[in-house]
Design a protein around this motif. Structure first.
Motif, mmCIF file in Angstrom:
data_model
loop_
_atom_site.group_PDB
_atom_site.id
_atom_site.type_symbol
_atom_site.label_atom_id
_atom_site.label_comp_id
_atom_site.label_asym_id
_atom_site.label_seq_id
_atom_site.Cartn_x
_atom_site.Cartn_y
_atom_site.Cartn_z
ATOM 1 N N ARG A 149 0.832 -1.208 0.000
ATOM 2 C CA ARG A 149 0.000 0.000 0.000
ATOM 3 C C ARG A 149 0.860 1.250 0.000
ATOM 4 O O ARG A 149 0.523 2.251 -0.645
ATOM 5 C CB ARG A 149 -0.920 0.008 1.228
ATOM 6 N N ARG A 175 -5.469 2.319 -10.853
ATOM 7 C CA ARG A 175 -6.393 1.207 -10.621
ATOM 8 C C ARG A 175 -6.912 1.185 -9.193
ATOM 9 O O ARG A 175 -7.663 0.303 -8.811
ATOM 10 C CB ARG A 175 -5.684 -0.122 -10.909
ATOM 11 N N SER A 176 -6.477 2.132 -8.396
ATOM 12 C CA SER A 176 -6.848 2.134 -6.983
ATOM 13 C C SER A 176 -8.349 2.363 -6.814
ATOM 14 O O SER A 176 -8.973 3.123 -7.552
ATOM 15 C CB SER A 176 -6.085 3.227 -6.231
ATOM 16 N N ARG A 177 -8.895 1.696 -5.832
ATOM 17 C CA ARG A 177 -10.305 1.917 -5.502
ATOM 18 C C ARG A 177 -10.489 3.286 -4.854
ATOM 19 O O ARG A 177 -11.537 3.892 -4.961
ATOM 20 C CB ARG A 177 -10.778 0.818 -4.545
ATOM 21 N N LYS A 178 -9.431 3.744 -4.172
ATOM 22 C CA LYS A 178 -9.450 5.065 -3.540
ATOM 23 C C LYS A 178 -8.328 5.896 -4.155
ATOM 24 O O LYS A 178 -7.425 5.353 -4.786
ATOM 25 C CB LYS A 178 -9.241 4.919 -2.033
ATOM 26 N N LYS A 226 -5.669 6.886 1.767
ATOM 27 C CA LYS A 226 -5.391 6.633 0.357
ATOM 28 C C LYS A 226 -5.143 5.140 0.138
ATOM 29 O O LYS A 226 -4.598 4.433 0.986
ATOM 30 C CB LYS A 226 -4.170 7.436 -0.118
ATOM 31 N N ASP A 227 -5.516 4.670 -1.033
ATOM 32 C CA ASP A 227 -5.333 3.252 -1.362
ATOM 33 C C ASP A 227 -3.873 2.935 -1.647
ATOM 34 O O ASP A 227 -3.388 1.857 -1.309
ATOM 35 C CB ASP A 227 -6.193 2.890 -2.577
ATOM 36 N N ARG A 228 -3.165 3.869 -2.287
ATOM 37 C CA ARG A 228 -1.745 3.685 -2.596
ATOM 38 C C ARG A 228 -0.987 4.978 -2.311
ATOM 39 O O ARG A 228 -1.455 6.070 -2.619
ATOM 40 C CB ARG A 228 -1.528 3.338 -4.072
#
Length: 352
Positions: A149, A175-178, A226-228
């Motif tokens: 992450r 491509r992150s969901r968030k 954050k997702d990443r």
């Protein structure tokens, strides 16, 4: 029963010498190309077995030269009763040589040609020996392209960290969901900060530059939702490593950070090993190699992954963003070290 080895420029010459010295009862046991250590003695090592009846009247051993190649005798104890069957098989092949027929395929020491190829491709001699003795090259190192992450890239200056981080952000951040976020801790190169800021704007990913390790830690906490999170760090040469100690402590002790040590595949093996030693204070979890398009020898990648027990994560194959970055696979890397030429597009799949 004893075994004697002859080193000579040709198999035929060794057979002729053995028959003169040991008699026609000498058994042709094996013939193989000389190893790198014995190649100076002759191109081929030809092994003969001496039956007990031929040992009754031993003949003096001597060093002889045939076709300008030295010949050396070597004796050891051992030979099983079923050597007779081996003798018939080897004598049949010897007749092909004497009869001028098709060339006899030389019996090979297990893995000898493969071992030589692996050494030429800069694989560690001990690893090459293990493969020659039956080990599977793919089993001697690990790969892991699972993105964390929070991903941080560390490494020497000029190895492509900033470009690689942009590739990772484009591949995984979009491509992150968030929402994803990029943090730059490279306060030494203003151009690198501005390059990432521009790329982040193009990708629609948030960006911030932090000036101190404390600020970096705070930013990671601030963007925990954050997702990443992708972290770029300054390139530190040997003289500049003391300046990075505080940053190294933060990254090494932050359990969430997935640290990738970025190194060029084209770097000389000794330099590669020294660079990894220097960056040990960051406690990298993975090795990421760039510039695969600038070398044809991949042995050092396996050497360091095996020696350090660190998996290889990604392989950079050029400057295009995000295309020239592929998840590492053992099949592709090992295949290249064996002299195979798998196509990266097929050998390396893209994972999210």
């Amino acid at each position: 029963m004893r075994l004697k080895s002859y080193f000579s420029g040709t198999v035929e010459a060794a057979i002729e010498l053995a028959h003169k010295e040991l008699g026609e009862d000498a058994l042709l046991v094996n013939a193989r190309p000389s190893t790198p250590e014995t190649r100076s003695l002759g191109a081929y090592e030809v092994v003969f077995g001496v039956p007990p009846k031929a040992e009754a009247e031993p003949k003096p051993e001597s060093a002889t030269t045939i076709a300008n190649a030295p010949v050396r005798s070597l004796t050891t104890e051992a030979l099983a009763q079923d050597i007779r069957q081996l003798r018939r098989d080897m004598e049949r092949m010897a007749k092909v040589l004497h009869g001028g027929g098709l060339p006899m395929p030389l019996p090979q020491a297990p893995g000898s040609d493969l071992q030589r190829l692996l050494l030429e491709n800069e694989l560690d001699p001990d690893l090459a020996r293990q493969v020659a003795e039956g080990a599977v090259l793919e089993d001697l190192f690990a790969v892991d392209a699972t993105p964390g992450r929070v991903m941080a890239l560390v490494g020497p200056p000029g190895v492509g960290k900033t470009t690689t981080l942009a590739k990772l952000a484009a591949r995984f951040g979009l491509r992150s969901r968030k929402p994803a976020y990029i943090l730059s801790a490279d306060v030494y190169r203003i151009a690198a900060v501005e390059q990432l800021r521009s790329l982040a704007a193009i990708l629609g990913i948030g960006f911030d530059a932090v000036e101190t390790p404390v600020a970096l830690g705070q930013a990671i906490e601030e963007h925990r939702a954050k997702d990443r999170i992708f972290i770029d760090t300054p390139g530190l040469d040997a003289a500049g490593m003391p300046d990075g100690e505080e940053l190294a402590r933060l990254i090494a002790t932050h359990t969430e950070i997935d640290t990738h040590l970025v190194l060029p595949a084209s770097m000389k093996p000794d330099d590669l090993s020294r660079a990894i030693d220097r960056y040990e204070m960051f406690r990298p979890k993975k090795l990421l190699f760039t510039r695969l398009d600038e070398t044809e020898r991949y042995g050092a990648l396996i050497n360091e992954a095996s020696r350090r027990s660190l998996p290889i994560s990604f392989l950079g194959t050029g400057q295009q963003i995000p295309d020239d970055l592929e998840p590492a696979t053992r099949e592709f890397i090992a295949g290249r070290v064996r002299g195979e030429t798998p196509q990266p597009g097929r050998a390396l799949g893209v994972t999210a």
